[in-house]
Design a protein around this motif. Structure first.
Motif, PDB file in Angstrom:
ATOM      1  N   ALA A  48      26.101  11.409   4.384  1.00  0.00           N
ATOM      2  CA  ALA A  48      24.929  11.569   5.143  1.00  0.00           C
ATOM      3  C   ALA A  48      24.919  11.718   6.611  1.00  0.00           C
ATOM      4  O   ALA A  48      24.019  11.803   7.350  1.00  0.00           O
ATOM      5  N   GLY A  49      26.105  12.214   7.062  1.00  0.00           N
ATOM      6  CA  GLY A  49      26.088  13.029   8.391  1.00  0.00           C
ATOM      7  C   GLY A  49      26.773  12.266   9.263  1.00  0.00           C
ATOM      8  O   GLY A  49      26.652  12.657  10.630  1.00  0.00           O
ATOM      9  N   VAL A  50      27.369  11.017   9.060  1.00  0.00           N
ATOM     10  CA  VAL A  50      27.963  10.190  10.163  1.00  0.00           C
ATOM     11  C   VAL A  50      29.157  10.924  10.413  1.00  0.00           C
ATOM     12  O   VAL A  50      30.263  10.913   9.717  1.00  0.00           O
ATOM     13  N   ARG A  51      29.586  11.012  11.884  1.00  0.00           N
ATOM     14  CA  ARG A  51      30.814  11.533  12.488  1.00  0.00           C
ATOM     15  C   ARG A  51      31.577  10.916  13.402  1.00  0.00           C
ATOM     16  O   ARG A  51      32.712  11.081  13.605  1.00  0.00           O
ATOM     17  N   ASP A  52      30.986   9.728  13.834  1.00  0.00           N
ATOM     18  CA  ASP A  52      31.411   9.008  14.735  1.00  0.00           C
ATOM     19  C   ASP A  52      32.618   8.224  14.182  1.00  0.00           C
ATOM     20  O   ASP A  52      32.607   7.301  13.418  1.00  0.00           O
ATOM     21  N   LYS A  53      33.934   8.645  14.590  1.00  0.00           N
ATOM     22  CA  LYS A  53      35.108   7.769  14.086  1.00  0.00           C
ATOM     23  C   LYS A  53      35.170   6.372  14.430  1.00  0.00           C
ATOM     24  O   LYS A  53      35.365   5.496  13.350  1.00  0.00           O
TER      25      LYS A  53
END
Length: 258
Positions: free
Chosen positions: A113-118
């Motif tokens: 879904a595009g979540v990239r925040d580690k």
């Protein structure tokens, strides 16, 4: 927030084959509903219509309605991918992504879904693994392959993956059929915990399991081979097992057929 599901005169077809006929049923929020019945009676087919998974089979279509609260899941502008996020699914055999780590298995849907925040992904991974009662067993090996886990752990990993995207409904298609008794008990305990947050629908061949984990049971049957499956009877599990209203239900529960 968990939501109710309402099936209104649902019919399911695969091309010319009429698989399931005239199913009307209400599935209450924050409860466990078990679908039981003999093989081929349509219970898994109905389960898959609840998040449009049956549509991956060419020629499949439905008539009637499936409502998630006030949302028609088959409405003209409703995205099937969005439906499958809102209505998550756990399959019969554990199916972790074999090349992914435990952590990446859990957050695969968020990454898609595009979540990239580690930090966000790490938080969801831990929360979901805790929700699936798996965190304490895997917290020191999150970067190991998910496929290295035992069968029961893999199934709980798949449940963690399903809840990581914050669904409102969880569908489980015979989630314990490939597991040993101890792993089965762990999954059943988990189902009892998860229903405080989710609406859960489980397909099971195991009468004792349906009696143990479900609040409501729906019994499906078919009149003859090649005929559509039908909902025979549904109601509170205790009542349906102790005082079924239909002879077919009593015969199935008592082991006279199926």
């Amino acid at each position: 927030m968990a939501k109710s599901l309402t099936l209104d005169d649902l019919n399911v077809y695969y091309g010319d084959f009429h698989a399931v006929k005239d199913v009307s049923l209400t599935i209450e929020p924050q409860s466990v509903t078990a679908f039981i019945g003999p093989s081929g009676c349509g219970k898994s087919t109905v389960l898959r219509t609840l998040n449009r998974m049956h549509e991956v089979t060419p020629g499949a279509y439905t008539t009637g309605k499936v409502m998630l609260d006030d949302l028609d899941l088959y409405g003209k502008n409703v995205d099937p991918v969005g439906v499958r996020t809102t209505v998550g699914m756990v399959f019969q055999r554990p199916n972790p992504f074999p090349t992914m780590t435990i952590r990446d298995n859990v957050v695969a849907g968020l990454k898609l879904a595009g979540v990239r925040d580690k930090a966000r992904l790490d938080e969801v991974a831990e929360t979901s693994l805790r929700g699936a009662n798996l965190w304490d067993e895997v917290k020191d090996r999150l970067n190991k392959p998910g496929a290295d886990l035992s069968g029961g752990q893999q199934q709980r990993l798949c449940i963690a993956r399903a809840i990581a995207v914050s669904p409102q409904v969880l569908l489980m298609d015979e989630p314990c059929s490939a597991l040993d008794p101890i792993s089965t008990l762990a999954i059943e305990d988990l189902i009892n915990e998860l229903k405080s947050k989710y609406t859960i629908v489980i397909v099971t061949h195991n009468m004792q399991q349906a009696a143990r984990v479900s609040d409501q049971t729906a019994f499906f049957n078919l009149e003859a081979t090649g005929m559509p499956g039908q909902l025979v009877e549904a109601g509170p599990t205790k009542e349906l097992f102790q005082n079924p209203q239909r002879k077919e239900t009593e015969d199935y529960i008592s082991g006279r057929f199926g």
